[in-house]
Scaffold this motif. Sequence first.
Motif, PDB file in Angstrom:
ATOM      1  N   ASN A 119      11.942 -12.778  -3.532  1.00 49.27           N
ATOM      2  CA  ASN A 119      11.314 -11.453  -3.547  1.00 49.27           C
ATOM      3  C   ASN A 119      10.035 -11.439  -4.384  1.00 49.27           C
ATOM      4  O   ASN A 119       9.104 -10.701  -4.083  1.00 49.27           O
ATOM      5  CB  ASN A 119      12.297 -10.375  -4.006  1.00 49.27           C
ATOM      6  N   GLN A 122       7.311 -12.949  -2.132  1.00 56.13           N
ATOM      7  CA  GLN A 122       6.919 -11.999  -1.093  1.00 56.13           C
ATOM      8  C   GLN A 122       6.062 -10.875  -1.662  1.00 56.13           C
ATOM      9  O   GLN A 122       5.066 -10.479  -1.052  1.00 56.13           O
ATOM     10  CB  GLN A 122       8.162 -11.451  -0.397  1.00 56.13           C
ATOM     11  N   GLU A 123       6.418 -10.382  -2.837  1.00 59.03           N
ATOM     12  CA  GLU A 123       5.637  -9.296  -3.444  1.00 59.03           C
ATOM     13  C   GLU A 123       4.244  -9.784  -3.837  1.00 59.03           C
ATOM     14  O   GLU A 123       3.253  -9.089  -3.613  1.00 59.03           O
ATOM     15  CB  GLU A 123       6.375  -8.715  -4.650  1.00 59.03           C
ATOM     16  N   ARG A 126       2.160 -10.087  -0.765  1.00 60.76           N
ATOM     17  CA  ARG A 126       1.724  -8.748  -0.344  1.00 60.76           C
ATOM     18  C   ARG A 126       0.536  -8.270  -1.179  1.00 60.76           C
ATOM     19  O   ARG A 126      -0.462  -7.796  -0.645  1.00 60.76           O
ATOM     20  CB  ARG A 126       2.883  -7.745  -0.469  1.00 60.76           C
ATOM     21  N   LYS A 132       0.022  -3.293   2.846  1.00 56.75           N
ATOM     22  CA  LYS A 132       0.698  -2.058   2.448  1.00 56.75           C
ATOM     23  C   LYS A 132       2.185  -2.258   2.210  1.00 56.75           C
ATOM     24  O   LYS A 132       2.792  -1.583   1.395  1.00 56.75           O
ATOM     25  CB  LYS A 132       0.463  -0.968   3.491  1.00 56.75           C
ATOM     26  N   GLU A 133       2.788  -3.170   2.986  1.00 60.00           N
ATOM     27  CA  GLU A 133       4.214  -3.438   2.815  1.00 60.00           C
ATOM     28  C   GLU A 133       4.472  -4.931   2.908  1.00 60.00           C
ATOM     29  O   GLU A 133       3.588  -5.696   3.319  1.00 60.00           O
ATOM     30  CB  GLU A 133       5.043  -2.662   3.825  1.00 60.00           C
ATOM     31  N   LEU A 134       5.678  -5.326   2.525  1.00 59.25           N
ATOM     32  CA  LEU A 134       6.038  -6.738   2.589  1.00 59.25           C
ATOM     33  C   LEU A 134       5.979  -7.232   4.032  1.00 59.25           C
ATOM     34  O   LEU A 134       6.463  -6.546   4.938  1.00 59.25           O
ATOM     35  CB  LEU A 134       7.456  -6.961   2.059  1.00 59.25           C
ATOM     36  N   LYS A 136       7.157  -8.915   7.256  1.00 57.90           N
ATOM     37  CA  LYS A 136       8.491  -9.140   7.812  1.00 57.90           C
ATOM     38  C   LYS A 136       8.381  -9.950   9.081  1.00 57.90           C
ATOM     39  O   LYS A 136       7.393  -9.817   9.792  1.00 57.90           O
ATOM     40  CB  LYS A 136       9.179  -7.792   8.116  1.00 57.90           C
TER      41      LYS A 136
END
Length: 162
Positions: A119, A122-123, A126, A132-134, A136
């Motif tokens: 995580n 991933q952050e 981003r 704007k978002e992770l 996917k």
Amino acid sequence: MVVLGIDPGIAICGYGVINEKGKIEVIDYGIIETKREISKPQRLKRVFEGYLELIEKFNPDAIAVEELFFNKNAKTAITVGEARGVALLAASLKGVEIYEYTPLQIKQMVVGYGRAKKNQIQEMTRVILNLKELPKPDDAADALAVALCHLFYKNIEKLYGV
């Protein structure tokens, strides 16, 4: 510089395409997916063809592939190794330079800590890519991190002549 990052797999292969023109921008990301019902040779063929399509579509200057992390399941490791092999073959056939990075190197470059959790990677991906978002699914986010790792290594080489 356009970089295609690859997170290899046979069921789900993540890819991320980024470009560095003064700033880093995302061109595309996603997955190549195969179904369990299909034979392994057919799955590998589909993955190979998917990589060829990506290379033809985005014409990357470099392809960065995550090296195999061997855990306890040897069968899974072998299958992922085969998927890595078709990625390397596709890049080689298209004449694109290939770079390979360990999970530790990717974590170190993207997060600054080689033992970072999924995580955290991933952050930071981003944030660095100003999304704007992770991204996917996770496999696509991992592939973007592989591509970022390559750009960061190349920039270090430029700065320090390493």
